[in-house]
Structures are given as structure tokens and as C-alpha cells.
Write an enzyme that holds these catalytic residues in place. Structure first.
Site, PDB file in Angstrom:
ATOM      1  N   GLN A 101       0.835  -1.195   0.000  1.00 51.93           N
ATOM      2  CA  GLN A 101       0.000   0.000   0.000  1.00 51.93           C
ATOM      3  C   GLN A 101       0.872   1.248   0.000  1.00 51.93           C
ATOM      4  O   GLN A 101       1.715   1.435   0.875  1.00 51.93           O
ATOM      5  CB  GLN A 101      -0.941   0.033   1.205  1.00 51.93           C
ATOM      6  CG  GLN A 101      -1.994   1.137   1.065  1.00 51.93           C
ATOM      7  CD  GLN A 101      -2.792   1.379   2.324  1.00 51.93           C
ATOM      8  OE1 GLN A 101      -2.222   1.629   3.385  1.00 51.93           O
ATOM      9  NE2 GLN A 101      -4.116   1.323   2.218  1.00 51.93           N
ATOM     10  N   TYR A 171      -5.737  10.870   4.636  1.00 49.26           N
ATOM     11  CA  TYR A 171      -4.393  11.113   4.101  1.00 49.26           C
ATOM     12  C   TYR A 171      -4.484  11.898   2.789  1.00 49.26           C
ATOM     13  O   TYR A 171      -5.573  12.257   2.349  1.00 49.26           O
ATOM     14  CB  TYR A 171      -3.641   9.793   3.942  1.00 49.26           C
ATOM     15  CG  TYR A 171      -3.309   9.148   5.272  1.00 49.26           C
ATOM     16  CD1 TYR A 171      -2.457   9.776   6.183  1.00 49.26           C
ATOM     17  CD2 TYR A 171      -3.863   7.927   5.652  1.00 49.26           C
ATOM     18  CE1 TYR A 171      -2.161   9.214   7.414  1.00 49.26           C
ATOM     19  CE2 TYR A 171      -3.575   7.346   6.883  1.00 49.26           C
ATOM     20  CZ  TYR A 171      -2.727   8.003   7.761  1.00 49.26           C
ATOM     21  OH  TYR A 171      -2.438   7.444   8.982  1.00 49.26           O
ATOM     22  N   GLY A 312      -9.381  -6.924  10.175  1.00 47.24           N
ATOM     23  CA  GLY A 312      -8.175  -6.283  10.663  1.00 47.24           C
ATOM     24  C   GLY A 312      -7.851  -6.552  12.111  1.00 47.24           C
ATOM     25  O   GLY A 312      -6.984  -7.358  12.433  1.00 47.24           O
TER      26      GLY A 312
END
Length: 332
Positions: A101, A171, A312
Site C-alpha cells: 500500500q 491522508y 483487521g
């Protein structure tokens, strides 16, 4: 047969089930971003048994100015390619596919970490961080697009199975996507089509770096869940454009709301967003968010909320979660 255990072929990417380990920051890299023994050990343990078909490595910075935090993994320099190859190899040896990523933190970076003033689409406050960045020039935007190109090339050279472009959790690319932080008056601001212009240029750059037969994923913070922020309608328009631009898998998460939706306690926080994306595109969609039980993952797939399920925190806390989940579904 169990929905979660069905294989999936996406271009050259052959997945043996629908279980994904999404990117989660570990802060286990060396101080300069190099691959550490800690990171190798961590991913070796998480991929053990090959029960997770797809492991997306934690977000890695494409330039030092885009570093999000201390001990974040780097993909910003050619010197790191051989180290990254060790990371891909560790995951492959256990039978899982590995995706890198790529990220630029933008205004979510901290001056203490990067040594300079953080940058963003506009000089407005970052809702998650509270700081005001310096506005990027057009030339600097071009340089960032080039940095994504270089990072994608390194990822392929290091032997990964694909690359993911990070545009979630507030982000940089997500900052362009969100009206909360993108107040630009040029070609990158205003309408949703202008706000995703940088994304389309990044996708084009990454595709030219890796070629036609290398999977590209994009993680989209599909809604901010904040007044004046990005909406489901924005993300549907974006999803269609990203598919046209050549994205192979769309990975749905939150925008400036982060990894959670306030007040949502059901497993699959972003199911409404992934389902809405699936209505307008034909490429596979990943759903993550608070999924802790195999039966919940199974139901989300059965209900058509997504094509792949990211688990996750449950895997982060318990490395045997995937094995137990697969075993529990083998009788279905």
C-alpha cells in the site's frame, strides 16, 4: 459452499478465498523506514497457514515528506527494493498473496517526524489532526504523482503481487477527495470530477509503471460522515471513474471519520458504502470495519455487500483467527 471460501480470479491475481488482511500500521520498521526483523516476523506469523488469501501491507510512505509517523515502512527509495523482496517472500512462502500500500500523508504528517511543514491540497485545518498545512503547488502535485510512479515500480521489482493506492482515513489523496480539505480553485478543486483528478493521474502513472498485467487496488475513504464532507454520491461517481481508469479492486473504508462510523456497532461498518459502490461498478469490492466473526463475514458476502472481506483488528489480536474461521466454514 461457503461464500468466504470461494476462490476469486482478478486478472492475474488468483485468490484461494475471500479473506483479506487489510493494512494496519505496526510502527515496526527501522527508524529510516527499512524492513526490520520485527516486520518480517510479524508478517510471517500473520500469514502462517495461508488461510488469508490476500495480505495488504501497512501503508508505506512514497516520499520522506509524506511520512505519516515514526517507524513507518518506506517505499521511497530504490535502495529498499531488496529489503522489500524479503517481505514479499515471507508472505509468499506461507501461501498468501502480498500487496503493497502506497501512501502520502499530506497534512496528516507531523512536522516533528518529517522535519518540514506538512502539505495539503489547501491551507485549511485537517479535521483529524487540527493542523493547517501549506498548500501544494501544481509542480509539487506533479512531483507527488511521479513519486507514486516510482513507488509502484519498486513494488513490482520487489516481487509483490499488486499495489494499492491509499486514498482513505484523511491522508493526502483523501484530502483532495474531501470538500472539507480541498478548497482549491484550480483544476484539482471544486466538482467531484476535479477533486479526483489527482487520483486519475496517479492511477495512470502507476499503471504505466507496472504494466497491464499487474493488479492495482485503490482504498477509498468513501464518506467522511461529517457535515460538508464527502458523500456516498461522491464515492459512486469516483468508483465509476476509477474502474474506467483501470483499477482492478476497490477497497472501501472511511474518510475523515477514520476506521469507524460513529454510532455503528454492527460488523461491517462501511457495508452501506461498499454496497453502493457495487451497484455502479463491476470490479471486486473489499469491505472492512469491525468484522470479528466468520459468520458475519459470510453473511455480508451472501447479502452482496462486498466481494472480499477485510478482517483487521481480530487478526491483529489473534494470529490464529483466520485458521479457525476457515475451519468453521469448511462444513458449510
Amino acid at each position: 459452499m461457503s461464500y468466504l471460501l470461494k476462490p476469486l480470479q482478478v486478472g492475474t491475481l488468483k485468490l484461494n478465498n475471500r479473506l483479506v488482511m487489510p493494512p494496519m500500521a505496526t510502527a515496526k520498521a527501522e527508524s529510516d523506514g527499512r524492513v526490520s526483523q520485527d516486520i518480517l516476523d510479524y508478517y510471517k506469523e500473520k500469514s502462517e497457514g495461508g488461510n488469508i488469501s490476500l495480505i495488504i501491507i501497512e501503508h508505506s510512505f512514497i516520499t520522506p515528506e509524506g511520512k505519516a509517523s515514526k517507524n513507518q515502512l518506506s517505499v521511497s527509495d530504490d535502495d529498499i527494493i531488496e529489503d522489500l523482496r524479503k517481505l514479499a517472500d515471507v508472505i509468499h512462502q506461507n501461501g498468501s498473496k502480498a500487496i503493497m500500500q502506497l501512501n502520502h500523508a499530506g497534512s496528516a504528517a507531523e512536522k516533528e517526524v518529517i522535519g518540514t511543514m506538512p502539505v495539503g491540497p489547501s491551507a485549511v485545518i485537517n479535521p483529524r489532526k487540527g493542523n493547517i498545512p501549506r498548500e501544494l503547488t501544481s509542480k509539487e502535485i506533479d512531483d507527488i504523482i511521479q513519486a507514486f510512479y516510482d513507488a509502484a515500480r519498486r513494488t513490482k521489482e520487489a516481487g509483490f503481487d499488486g499495489v494499492e493506492i491509499h486514498s482513505a482515513h484523511g491522508y493526502l489523496l483523501n484530502q483532495f477527495f474531501s470538500p472539507l480539505t480541498n478548497k482549491r480553485k484550480d483544476e484539482y478543486g471544486g466538482s467531484i470530477h476535479n477533486r479526483i483528478r489527482i487520483h486519475l493521474k496517479v492511477i495512470e502513472a502507476v499503471r504505466s509503471a507496472v504494466g497491464d498485467d499487474f493488479p492495482i487496488l485503490l482504498r477509498l475513504g468513501a464518506s467522511d460522515y461529517m457535515e460538508g464532507g464527502s458523500t456516498i454520491e461522491d464515492s459512486q461517481i469516483a468508483a465509476k471513474e476509477f474502474e474506467k481508469a483501470g483499477i482492478d479492486i476497490l477497497d472501501i473504508s472511511g474518510g475523515f471519520c477514520g476506521y469507524v462510523v460513529s454510532g455503528c456497532t454492527e460488523q461491517g461498518y462501511f457495508a452501506q458504502l461498499s454496497e453502493s459502490a457495487k451497484k455502479v461498478i463491476s470490479i471486486p469490492v473489499i469491505l472492512t470495519g469491525g468484522i470479528t466473526e466468520a459468520k458475519a463475514a459470510e453473511q455480508l458476502l451472501a447479502d452482496g455487500k462486498a466481494d472480499l472481506i477485510g478482517v483487521g483488528r481480530a487478526i491483529f489480536k489473534d494470529s490464529t483467527w483466520a485458521q479457525r474461521a476457515v475451519e468453521s466454514l469448511l462444513t458449510i
